[in-house]
Design a protein around this motif. Structure first.
Motif, mmCIF file in Angstrom:
data_model
loop_
_atom_site.group_PDB
_atom_site.id
_atom_site.type_symbol
_atom_site.label_atom_id
_atom_site.label_comp_id
_atom_site.label_asym_id
_atom_site.label_seq_id
_atom_site.Cartn_x
_atom_site.Cartn_y
_atom_site.Cartn_z
ATOM 1 N N GLY A 111 0.775 -1.230 0.000
ATOM 2 C CA GLY A 111 0.000 0.000 0.000
ATOM 3 C C GLY A 111 0.807 1.281 0.000
ATOM 4 O O GLY A 111 0.271 2.362 0.211
ATOM 5 N N VAL A 112 2.121 1.181 -0.252
ATOM 6 C CA VAL A 112 3.001 2.342 -0.204
ATOM 7 C C VAL A 112 3.736 2.467 -1.542
ATOM 8 O O VAL A 112 4.213 1.471 -2.089
ATOM 9 N N ALA A 113 3.842 3.690 -2.057
ATOM 10 C CA ALA A 113 4.624 3.932 -3.269
ATOM 11 C C ALA A 113 6.095 3.659 -2.976
ATOM 12 O O ALA A 113 6.602 4.000 -1.897
ATOM 13 N N VAL A 114 6.780 3.025 -3.933
ATOM 14 C CA VAL A 114 8.195 2.703 -3.779
ATOM 15 C C VAL A 114 8.973 3.411 -4.881
ATOM 16 O O VAL A 114 8.595 3.348 -6.062
ATOM 17 N N GLY A 115 10.031 4.097 -4.482
ATOM 18 C CA GLY A 115 10.848 4.792 -5.459
ATOM 19 C C GLY A 115 12.073 5.410 -4.814
ATOM 20 O O GLY A 115 12.265 5.347 -3.602
ATOM 21 N N PHE A 116 12.885 5.996 -5.649
ATOM 22 C CA PHE A 116 14.135 6.618 -5.227
ATOM 23 C C PHE A 116 13.894 8.104 -4.952
ATOM 24 O O PHE A 116 13.111 8.749 -5.643
ATOM 25 N N SER A 117 14.590 8.656 -3.949
ATOM 26 C CA SER A 117 14.469 10.080 -3.642
ATOM 27 C C SER A 117 15.664 10.515 -2.806
ATOM 28 O O SER A 117 16.386 9.693 -2.251
ATOM 29 N N ALA A 118 15.839 11.832 -2.725
ATOM 30 C CA ALA A 118 16.906 12.405 -1.901
ATOM 31 C C ALA A 118 16.282 13.380 -0.913
ATOM 32 O O ALA A 118 15.449 14.208 -1.295
ATOM 33 N N ALA A 119 16.670 13.271 0.349
ATOM 34 C CA ALA A 119 16.191 14.215 1.361
ATOM 35 C C ALA A 119 16.805 15.577 1.069
ATOM 36 O O ALA A 119 18.001 15.686 0.788
ATOM 37 N N VAL A 120 15.986 16.624 1.121
ATOM 38 C CA VAL A 120 16.458 17.967 0.821
ATOM 39 C C VAL A 120 17.593 18.369 1.756
ATOM 40 O O VAL A 120 18.550 19.014 1.357
ATOM 41 N N HIS A 121 17.525 17.944 3.017
ATOM 42 C CA HIS A 121 18.592 18.287 3.969
ATOM 43 C C HIS A 121 19.768 17.328 3.874
ATOM 44 O O HIS A 121 20.735 17.454 4.634
ATOM 45 N N GLY A 122 19.706 16.359 2.955
ATOM 46 C CA GLY A 122 20.843 15.494 2.652
ATOM 47 C C GLY A 122 21.014 14.266 3.521
ATOM 48 O O GLY A 122 21.943 13.493 3.311
ATOM 49 N N SER A 123 20.158 14.044 4.494
ATOM 50 C CA SER A 123 20.362 12.907 5.390
ATOM 51 C C SER A 123 19.895 11.603 4.748
ATOM 52 O O SER A 123 19.093 11.595 3.816
ATOM 53 N N LEU A 124 20.409 10.500 5.241
ATOM 54 C CA LEU A 124 19.989 9.151 4.858
ATOM 55 C C LEU A 124 19.499 8.477 6.132
ATOM 56 O O LEU A 124 20.215 7.691 6.748
ATOM 57 N N PRO A 125 18.266 8.799 6.545
ATOM 58 C CA PRO A 125 17.782 8.358 7.856
ATOM 59 C C PRO A 125 17.470 6.867 7.924
ATOM 60 O O PRO A 125 17.206 6.221 6.919
ATOM 61 N N THR A 126 17.498 6.349 9.137
ATOM 62 C CA THR A 126 16.997 5.005 9.398
ATOM 63 C C THR A 126 15.482 5.127 9.487
ATOM 64 O O THR A 126 14.976 5.987 10.206
ATOM 65 N N PRO A 127 14.743 4.288 8.757
ATOM 66 C CA PRO A 127 13.286 4.438 8.760
ATOM 67 C C PRO A 127 12.672 4.204 10.142
ATOM 68 O O PRO A 127 13.124 3.354 10.895
ATOM 69 N N ASP A 128 11.656 4.986 10.440
ATOM 70 C CA ASP A 128 10.888 4.830 11.670
ATOM 71 C C ASP A 128 10.040 3.572 11.520
ATOM 72 O O ASP A 128 9.209 3.483 10.614
#
Length: 185
Positions: free
Chosen positions: A136-153
């Motif tokens: 039920g979730v869209a899957v794709g590539f993206s970049a955080a504007v602030h540049g971080s690569l967070p660990t998903p909640d």
């Protein structure tokens, strides 16, 4: 007068049929596969459930059996992407930080893109390249504007596969609508 009003009504009816058809198509396209009657992604032999062979001496080398032709190759196990040209040469490769919802191994095509949006985790993202949906979730590539690569909640379902801003721009230029995306283990 009756003729012009009947033409108006016919026009409204035709417009309504088009809108209902479009909404029906959108509903089917976004329904879970189990309800939509659609088959799963077209899996190639290389993109099956087993892990594609790796070059042990060159960890960033394109895995054998990851498809042919121009494509994006995404490895679920290696958290790595390869951008492969039409001649089969790797144009770029980089590590990624996936969300907690993974696509199934298989062959997809880039379905939509957004220059900038807010991700499902509330983080502003740019260069969004979507190729499927899962759980039920869209899957794709993206970049955080602030540049971080967070660990998903773990409390949120996220299908964003995060890249650095530089890699996100590279992906954006390469992966246009219809571009083949091969997901491997």
């Amino acid at each position: 007068m009756a003729r012009s009003s009947s033409g108006f009504v016919a026009g409204l009816t035709a417009a309504a049929v088009v809108v209902v058809g479009f909404l029906g198509h959108e509903a089917q396209a976004n329904a879970p596969r189990s309800l939509s009657g659609r088959p799963g992604p077209t899996a190639t032999h290389a993109a099956g459930a087993s892990k594609a062979p790796r070059d042990e001496r060159h960890a960033a080398a394109l895995p054998d059996g990851s498809g042919t032709g121009e494509r994006v190759v995404y490895s679920l196990d290696d958290d790595r992407v390869w951008l492969v040209g039409a001649d089969g040469t790797v144009q770029n490769t980089f590590g990624v930080s996936p969300g907690n919802v993974d696509p199934a191994p298989g062959t997809y095509a880039v379905a939509s893109r957004s220059k900038s949006i807010t991700g499902t985790d509330g983080v502003p993202v740019e260069h969004v390249v979507r190729f499927t949906s899962a759980d039920g979730v869209a899957v794709g590539f993206s970049a955080a504007v602030h540049g971080s690569l967070p660990t998903p909640d773990p409390a949120l379902k996220t299908g964003g596969i995060r890249e650095s801003r530089t890699d996100g721009e590279t992906m954006w230029m390469f992966a246009t609508i219809g571009q083949k995306v091969v997901v491997i283990r």
